[in-house]
Design an enzyme around this catalytic site. Sequence first.
Site, short mmCIF file in Angstrom:
data_model
loop_
_atom_site.label_atom_id
_atom_site.label_comp_id
_atom_site.label_asym_id
_atom_site.label_seq_id
_atom_site.Cartn_x
_atom_site.Cartn_y
_atom_site.Cartn_z
N ASP A 80 -4.87 3.69 -1.67
CA ASP A 80 -5.93 4.03 -0.72
C ASP A 80 -6.47 5.43 -0.98
OD1 ASP A 80 -6.06 1.73 1.10
OD2 ASP A 80 -3.99 2.25 1.59
N SER A 101 0.84 -1.20 0.00
CA SER A 101 0.00 0.00 0.00
C SER A 101 0.87 1.25 0.00
CB SER A 101 -0.89 0.01 1.24
OG SER A 101 -1.43 1.31 1.41
N MET A 132 -11.39 -5.77 6.10
CA MET A 132 -10.50 -4.83 6.79
C MET A 132 -10.07 -5.44 8.12
SD MET A 132 -9.87 -2.19 4.93
CE MET A 132 -8.91 -1.34 6.19
N ASP A 139 -6.40 -6.33 4.80
CA ASP A 139 -5.77 -5.01 4.70
C ASP A 139 -5.71 -4.39 6.09
OD1 ASP A 139 -4.91 -2.48 4.03
OD2 ASP A 139 -6.72 -1.93 2.92
N GLY A 186 -2.32 -3.89 9.20
CA GLY A 186 -1.51 -4.59 10.20
C GLY A 186 -0.92 -5.90 9.70
N HIS A 203 -1.42 -1.28 -4.04
CA HIS A 203 -2.69 -0.92 -3.39
C HIS A 203 -2.72 0.60 -3.18
CE1 HIS A 203 -6.10 -1.93 -0.69
NE2 HIS A 203 -5.65 -0.96 0.10
N HIS A 238 -8.46 1.04 -3.54
CA HIS A 238 -9.34 0.84 -2.38
C HIS A 238 -9.99 2.18 -2.05
CE1 HIS A 238 -9.50 -0.13 2.25
NE2 HIS A 238 -10.70 -0.02 1.72
N MET A 297 -12.08 4.47 0.05
CA MET A 297 -12.69 4.72 1.37
C MET A 297 -13.38 6.07 1.27
SD MET A 297 -9.57 3.24 3.59
CE MET A 297 -8.53 3.29 2.14
N MET A 312 -8.98 8.20 0.10
CA MET A 312 -9.78 8.58 1.28
C MET A 312 -10.29 10.00 1.10
SD MET A 312 -7.40 7.22 4.38
CE MET A 312 -6.43 5.71 4.28
N PHE A 361 -6.10 4.80 8.44
CA PHE A 361 -4.68 5.07 8.72
C PHE A 361 -3.85 3.79 8.59
CE2 PHE A 361 -7.26 8.12 10.94
CZ PHE A 361 -6.65 9.33 10.59
N SER A 416 3.00 -0.41 5.88
CA SER A 416 4.21 -0.14 6.66
C SER A 416 5.24 -1.25 6.53
CB SER A 416 3.87 -0.02 8.15
OG SER A 416 2.67 0.69 8.31
C1 DX5 Z 1 -5.98 1.67 5.96
C2 DX5 Z 1 -5.64 1.32 4.55
C3 DX5 Z 1 -4.53 0.34 4.41
C4 DX5 Z 1 -3.21 0.80 4.98
C5 DX5 Z 1 -2.56 -0.41 5.57
O1 DX5 Z 1 -7.21 2.28 6.00
O2 DX5 Z 1 -6.76 0.78 3.87
O3 DX5 Z 1 -4.37 -0.06 3.06
O4 DX5 Z 1 -2.35 1.34 4.03
O5 DX5 Z 1 -1.40 -0.01 6.21
P1 DX5 Z 1 -0.57 -0.96 7.18
O6 DX5 Z 1 -0.14 -2.15 6.36
O7 DX5 Z 1 0.55 -0.11 7.64
O8 DX5 Z 1 -1.50 -1.37 8.28
ZN ZN Z 2 -6.42 -0.14 1.88
#
Ligand code: DX5
Ligand code: ZN
Length: 220
Positions: free
Chosen positions: A33, A8, A135, A173, A175, A31, A64, A66, A35, A141, A196
């Site tokens: 994101d 991501s 999720m 997706d 952690g 990926h 993705h 959001m 938002m 975040f 991360s």
């Molecule tokens: C969170 C995002 C994820 C995010 C995951 O809302 O949808 O895609 O980037 O980040 P990590 O892998 O650091 O949890």
């Molecule tokens: Zn995502």
Amino acid sequence: MDVRINPSILAADFANLERDIQTISTADLVHVDVMDNHFVPNLTFGLAMVERLQAVSPVPLDVHLMIDDPDRWAPGYAEAGAFSVTFHAEAARDAVALARRLRGIGARAGLALKPDTPVEPFLDLLPEFDQVLVMTVEPGFGGQSFLESTMPKLAALRRAVAACGLDVWLQVDGGINEETIGTAADAGANTFVAGSSVFKSDDPAAQIALLREAAAAHAH
Ligand code: DX5
Ligand code: ZN
């Protein structure tokens, strides 16, 4: 079973996205994101940015969304050439109509579920989707901790996918790292988003390989 690793770019350096995206050319998809500060309390980027990423990325885009009102905004991302466009069940007015529209444009259609959203109402809709995103953190975040409480949902999806004989990808997706990826694979995931753990690593390609190996060891 196939394993897909989708880094991501939320965890990449926003001032150097083109540079960072080149470091993950061994990934399956990137990926992205999107938002909107309404559906989630964070703001990232929109269609113009996705169009530029599409032009420079070494791998296809896994978008993705959001955002509120995906019924209105999601088709634009499919038209921009995204490989897959995933929108949230909690935000869509007519998830089936939107999925059909995305497929009609040529993208894979994905349905995302927040951690507290039950999966049962959507199990009958699986033939309408190419991917379901469970999720494993509250969306908004990067860098949060994996919620193991979401695993029964994944297991229910895995059973339903097996029962209907369709190849619907099951994505997790949030952690995901070398410790948690096995738990998600055991529960039935085959498509793993990692922000991360890939982009904060000194060697993103090595981290992608490590995640792939760890997932494959648990894949069933
Ligand atoms: C969170 C995002 C994820 C995010 C995951 O809302 O949808 O895609 O980037 O980040 P990590 O892998 O650091 O949890
Ligand atoms: Zn995502």
